[in-house]
Design an enzyme around this catalytic site. Structure first.
Site, mmCIF file in Angstrom:
data_model
loop_
_atom_site.group_PDB
_atom_site.id
_atom_site.type_symbol
_atom_site.label_atom_id
_atom_site.label_comp_id
_atom_site.label_asym_id
_atom_site.label_seq_id
_atom_site.Cartn_x
_atom_site.Cartn_y
_atom_site.Cartn_z
ATOM 1 N N PHE A 160 -10.272 125.140 69.445
ATOM 2 C CA PHE A 160 -9.787 123.928 69.979
ATOM 3 C C PHE A 160 -8.251 124.565 70.781
ATOM 4 O O PHE A 160 -7.121 123.359 71.740
ATOM 5 C CB PHE A 160 -8.876 122.984 68.687
ATOM 6 C CG PHE A 160 -10.597 121.443 68.217
ATOM 7 C CD1 PHE A 160 -10.775 120.672 68.881
ATOM 8 C CD2 PHE A 160 -9.880 122.428 67.168
ATOM 9 C CE1 PHE A 160 -12.154 120.385 67.720
ATOM 10 C CE2 PHE A 160 -10.800 122.055 66.240
ATOM 11 C CZ PHE A 160 -12.183 120.572 66.804
ATOM 12 N N LYS A 212 -6.394 125.448 73.936
ATOM 13 C CA LYS A 212 -6.169 125.728 75.575
ATOM 14 C C LYS A 212 -5.862 126.577 76.415
ATOM 15 O O LYS A 212 -4.681 127.403 75.786
ATOM 16 C CB LYS A 212 -4.909 124.308 75.843
ATOM 17 C CG LYS A 212 -5.485 123.069 75.176
ATOM 18 C CD LYS A 212 -3.913 121.996 75.400
ATOM 19 C CE LYS A 212 -2.865 121.946 74.812
ATOM 20 N NZ LYS A 212 -2.754 121.998 73.357
ATOM 21 N N LYS A 261 -16.233 119.383 68.124
ATOM 22 C CA LYS A 261 -15.567 120.147 69.000
ATOM 23 C C LYS A 261 -16.563 119.424 70.599
ATOM 24 O O LYS A 261 -15.722 119.052 71.674
ATOM 25 C CB LYS A 261 -16.242 121.547 69.138
ATOM 26 C CG LYS A 261 -16.562 122.348 69.976
ATOM 27 C CD LYS A 261 -14.678 122.947 70.302
ATOM 28 C CE LYS A 261 -14.651 122.967 72.086
ATOM 29 N NZ LYS A 261 -12.819 123.181 71.907
ATOM 30 N N ASN A 300 -13.793 117.342 73.349
ATOM 31 C CA ASN A 300 -13.697 117.265 74.668
ATOM 32 C C ASN A 300 -14.202 116.135 75.672
ATOM 33 O O ASN A 300 -14.085 117.038 76.847
ATOM 34 C CB ASN A 300 -14.406 119.268 74.888
ATOM 35 C CG ASN A 300 -13.777 120.141 74.505
ATOM 36 O OD1 ASN A 300 -12.201 119.978 74.108
ATOM 37 N ND2 ASN A 300 -14.552 121.302 74.950
ATOM 38 N N CYS A 302 -15.117 124.184 79.691
ATOM 39 C CA CYS A 302 -15.233 124.117 78.210
ATOM 40 C C CYS A 302 -15.527 122.051 79.355
ATOM 41 O O CYS A 302 -16.883 122.036 78.453
ATOM 42 C CB CYS A 302 -14.197 123.655 77.818
ATOM 43 S SG CYS A 302 -14.029 125.702 76.834
ATOM 44 N N ARG A 354 -13.461 129.211 86.312
ATOM 45 C CA ARG A 354 -14.635 128.868 85.847
ATOM 46 C C ARG A 354 -14.506 127.233 86.385
ATOM 47 O O ARG A 354 -13.656 126.442 86.069
ATOM 48 C CB ARG A 354 -14.711 128.876 84.884
ATOM 49 C CG ARG A 354 -14.987 130.336 84.586
ATOM 50 C CD ARG A 354 -15.812 130.393 83.579
ATOM 51 N NE ARG A 354 -14.205 130.878 82.264
ATOM 52 C CZ ARG A 354 -14.544 131.669 81.069
ATOM 53 N NH1 ARG A 354 -15.251 131.530 80.318
ATOM 54 N NH2 ARG A 354 -13.666 130.976 80.053
HETATM 55 N N1 LIG Z 1 -12.563 129.196 76.967
HETATM 56 C C1 LIG Z 1 -11.499 128.199 76.153
HETATM 57 O O1 LIG Z 1 -10.357 127.195 76.778
HETATM 58 C C2 LIG Z 1 -12.684 127.972 74.889
HETATM 59 C C3 LIG Z 1 -11.931 127.044 73.900
HETATM 60 C C4 LIG Z 1 -12.465 126.499 72.864
HETATM 61 C C5 LIG Z 1 -14.080 127.094 72.594
HETATM 62 N N2 LIG Z 1 -14.122 127.706 74.015
HETATM 63 C C6 LIG Z 1 -15.973 128.374 73.682
HETATM 64 O O2 LIG Z 1 -15.338 129.565 72.598
HETATM 65 C C7 LIG Z 1 -17.062 130.518 73.369
HETATM 66 C C8 LIG Z 1 -16.261 131.506 74.116
HETATM 67 O O3 LIG Z 1 -15.830 130.871 75.567
HETATM 68 P P1 LIG Z 1 -15.215 132.672 76.009
HETATM 69 O O4 LIG Z 1 -14.436 131.384 77.293
HETATM 70 O O5 LIG Z 1 -14.424 133.316 75.411
HETATM 71 O O6 LIG Z 1 -16.489 133.052 76.939
HETATM 72 P P2 LIG Z 1 -15.673 133.751 77.352
HETATM 73 O O7 LIG Z 1 -17.114 134.314 78.988
HETATM 74 O O8 LIG Z 1 -14.644 134.839 78.325
HETATM 75 O O9 LIG Z 1 -16.442 135.702 76.443
HETATM 76 C C9 LIG Z 1 -17.231 135.678 76.336
HETATM 77 C C10 LIG Z 1 -17.691 137.625 76.199
HETATM 78 O O10 LIG Z 1 -18.458 138.022 74.880
HETATM 79 C C11 LIG Z 1 -18.509 138.931 75.197
HETATM 80 N N3 LIG Z 1 -20.698 138.990 74.844
HETATM 81 C C12 LIG Z 1 -22.066 138.535 75.649
HETATM 82 N N4 LIG Z 1 -23.070 138.599 74.750
HETATM 83 C C13 LIG Z 1 -22.178 140.032 73.835
HETATM 84 C C14 LIG Z 1 -23.154 140.203 72.940
HETATM 85 N N5 LIG Z 1 -23.933 141.045 73.432
HETATM 86 N N6 LIG Z 1 -22.615 141.338 72.368
HETATM 87 C C15 LIG Z 1 -20.980 141.164 72.299
HETATM 88 N N7 LIG Z 1 -20.067 140.642 72.993
HETATM 89 C C16 LIG Z 1 -20.988 139.922 74.001
HETATM 90 C C17 LIG Z 1 -18.949 138.419 76.920
HETATM 91 O O11 LIG Z 1 -19.174 140.083 77.610
HETATM 92 C C18 LIG Z 1 -17.692 138.673 76.744
HETATM 93 O O12 LIG Z 1 -16.365 139.136 76.722
HETATM 94 C C19 LIG Z 1 -17.467 129.759 73.756
HETATM 95 O O13 LIG Z 1 -18.587 128.711 73.740
HETATM 96 C C20 LIG Z 1 -17.071 128.166 74.757
HETATM 97 O O14 LIG Z 1 -17.452 127.209 75.012
HETATM 98 C C21 LIG Z 1 -13.848 128.505 74.871
#
Ligand SMILES: NC(=O)c1ccc[n+]([C@@H]2O[C@H](COP(=O)([O-])OP(=O)(O)OC[C@H]3O[C@@H](n4cnc5c(N)ncnc54)[C@H](O)[C@@H]3O)[C@@H](O)[C@H]2O)c1
Length: 438
Positions: A150, A152, A205, A209, A261, A329
């Site tokens: 969760f 931010k 989750k 959101n 998100c 994004r």
């Molecule tokens: N960004 C946020 O604020 C946030 C908050 C809560 C939940 N989430 C959730 O968490 C998840 C990740 O979000 P994020 O913002 O960190 O994404 P992101 O795109 O910043 O990071 C994802 C990472 O995974 C890596 N990746 C992709 N395929 C891979 C593989 N096969 N092996 C190893 N690494 C691999 C990518 O290179 C990238 O660095 C999503 O499902 C998102 O909805 C994000």
């Protein structure tokens, strides 16, 4: 505990770093070699307050490592976090292709007593599908927990280390116990550790959101109405917010929500509803209202200049989807930029952290100003899209000198219209009447 975190983006990097900081041994894995090399050189790939110092400290203490070698990370791990991206597909449902790739690559090296934990936001039913897939690949019943995140962006460290609550979805109490031990250092103020089924955790989750997005779209729709009816949205906010059933949080009108998100999770929940035969009327409206709200500033600027922006220069303050992050994004600023460029304007932008990301997409189609005031040089108007702290109390006299005409389109309601009028500005904001100098 020995921990592998697969996917070192916003969530993976923050999760890995905070877990290392509470004494665990963490290896963060990513397929992006360049990203891993930069992290190993001590370069933090994202802007997140406090993250630099924390990564540095834990790398020097030997508790935090970065690698592309998934096998090495997984075969020694007791906990394997999945934190890869789950972006939207064309119909809005979550694209789980990265997740499945990771599950398949993890399976051959997964120790028998390890727990796989999904941090990525995934559709309801994914936990069961991962469990089935691991059984197929390993021949064993593997423990798979859902542990939605969760945090931010912009306050990620604070949110991870002092969470309002930790939600875990498990099928065995023993797995909940392991996760409780892991999270104990972050729950010292008695914030709850909530144990539920994986399906409920996955749903939680999306619902969190979607509800936050709903509040934003709701107040934006009401703000637009206030403008037409000569009511002031800030007065209305105060009028409703003191009602303890309503409160003030997430009821600020503006230029729409963005980020990786909210937009994708609202659409993914809609897609899930549709798949199960429920027409998601509220969720669809939340998304549509937001898409429309993102066009508000562009339309307003176009109308002000009678649709002709050729030869005009518009300054933009704020590109990141929200303050204290460099993440662009789905940022409302991008919708505005595209609109202004389409109408032939020259666009001069400033953001304290997100300029490199914008430059990577727009290159020399924009002018980039290192300082907020530099963006105003010879501009016909200023648009404010992100509420960075440094935009809140600028030197209005200097602004008036720099701008060709003192016109501001404020998508975040940073200033007081009465004061702006007195200071000689034409000032448009959201949910209240525009003012012009007398
Ligand atoms: N960004 C946020 O604020 C946030 C908050 C809560 C939940 N989430 C959730 O968490 C998840 C990740 O979000 P994020 O913002 O960190 O994404 P992101 O795109 O910043 O990071 C994802 C990472 O995974 C890596 N990746 C992709 N395929 C891979 C593989 N096969 N092996 C190893 N690494 C691999 C990518 O290179 C990238 O660095 C999503 O499902 C998102 O909805 C994000």
């Amino acid at each position: 505990m020995k921990i592998a975190v697969i996917g070192t983006g916003y969530v993976g990097l923050v999760t890995g770093t905070c877990l290392a900081d509470s004494g665990n041994n963490v290896i963060c894995v990513d397929i992006d070699r360049a990203k891993v090399e930069r992290l190993n050189r001590g370069e933090i790939i994202i802007y997140e307050p406090g993250l630099n110092e924390l990564v540095e400290r834990n790398m020097s203490a030997g508790r935090l490592q970065f690698t592309t070698d998934l096998q090495a990370a997984v075969q020694k791990a007791k906990l394997v976090f999945l934190a890869v991206g789950t972006p939207p597909t064309d119909d809005g449902s979550a694209d789980l292709s990265s997740l499945w790739k990771v599950v398949d690559s993890v399976a051959p090296f997964l120790p028998a007593d390890a727990v796989v934990i999904t941090k990525s936001t995934v559709p309801v039913g994914t936990n069961a599908a991962i469990t089935a897939r691991l059984k197929e690949r390993t021949g064993r019943n593997c423990d798979v927990a859902s542990n939605p995140e969760f945090l931010k962006e912009g306050a990620a460290i604070e949110d991870f280390t002092k969470p309002d609550r930790v939600v875990v979805g498990v099928r065995r109490q023993e797995v909940a116990d392991v996760l409780h031990t892991l999270y104990m250092p972050f729950l010292r103020t008695e914030n709850p550790f909530l144990v539920m089924s994986p399906e409920s955790a996955e749903m939680t989750k999306y619902v969190a959101n979607a509800l936050l997005s709903t509040k934003i779209s709701f107040i934006n729709e009401v703000a637009n109405l206030c403008e037409r009816m000569e009511a002031d949205i800030d007065d209305v906010r105060r009028g409703i917010g003191h009602d303890s059933r309503i409160g003030f949080a997430f009821l600020f009108p503006g230029a729409g929500y963005g980020g990786s998100c909210f937009p994708k999770d609202v659409r993914a929940l809609s897609a899930m509803a549709r798949k199960h035969g429920i027409e998601p009327q509220i969720l669809d409206a939340v998304h549509e209202v937001n898409e429309r709200q993102k066009t508000l500033l562009g339309k307003r600027i176009a109308a002000y200049f009678k649709g002709d922006l050729k030869g005009r220069t518009i300054a933009i303050w704020g590109l990141a989807f929200k303050p204290k992050t460099d993440d662009i994004r789905e940022a409302p600023a991008l919708v505005l930029i595209d609109h202004l460029l389409e109408l032939g304007a020259t666009v001069q932008v400033h953001d304290p952290e997100a300029m490199d990301n914008v430059r990577a997409s727009y290159g020399d189609r924009l002018k980039y100003a290192e300082q907020p005031m530099d963006a105003l040089q010879n501009a016909d108007a200023l648009a404010i899209v992100t509420e960075w702290g440094e935009f809140r109390q600028p030197d209005f006299d200097q602004m008036k000198q720099l701008l060709k005409s003192p016109v501001i389109f404020d998508g975040r309601n940073l200033y007081n219209p009465v004061q702006m009028k007195a200071a000689g500005f034409t000032y448009h904001c959201v949910g209240k009447k525009a003012v012009r100098p007398t």
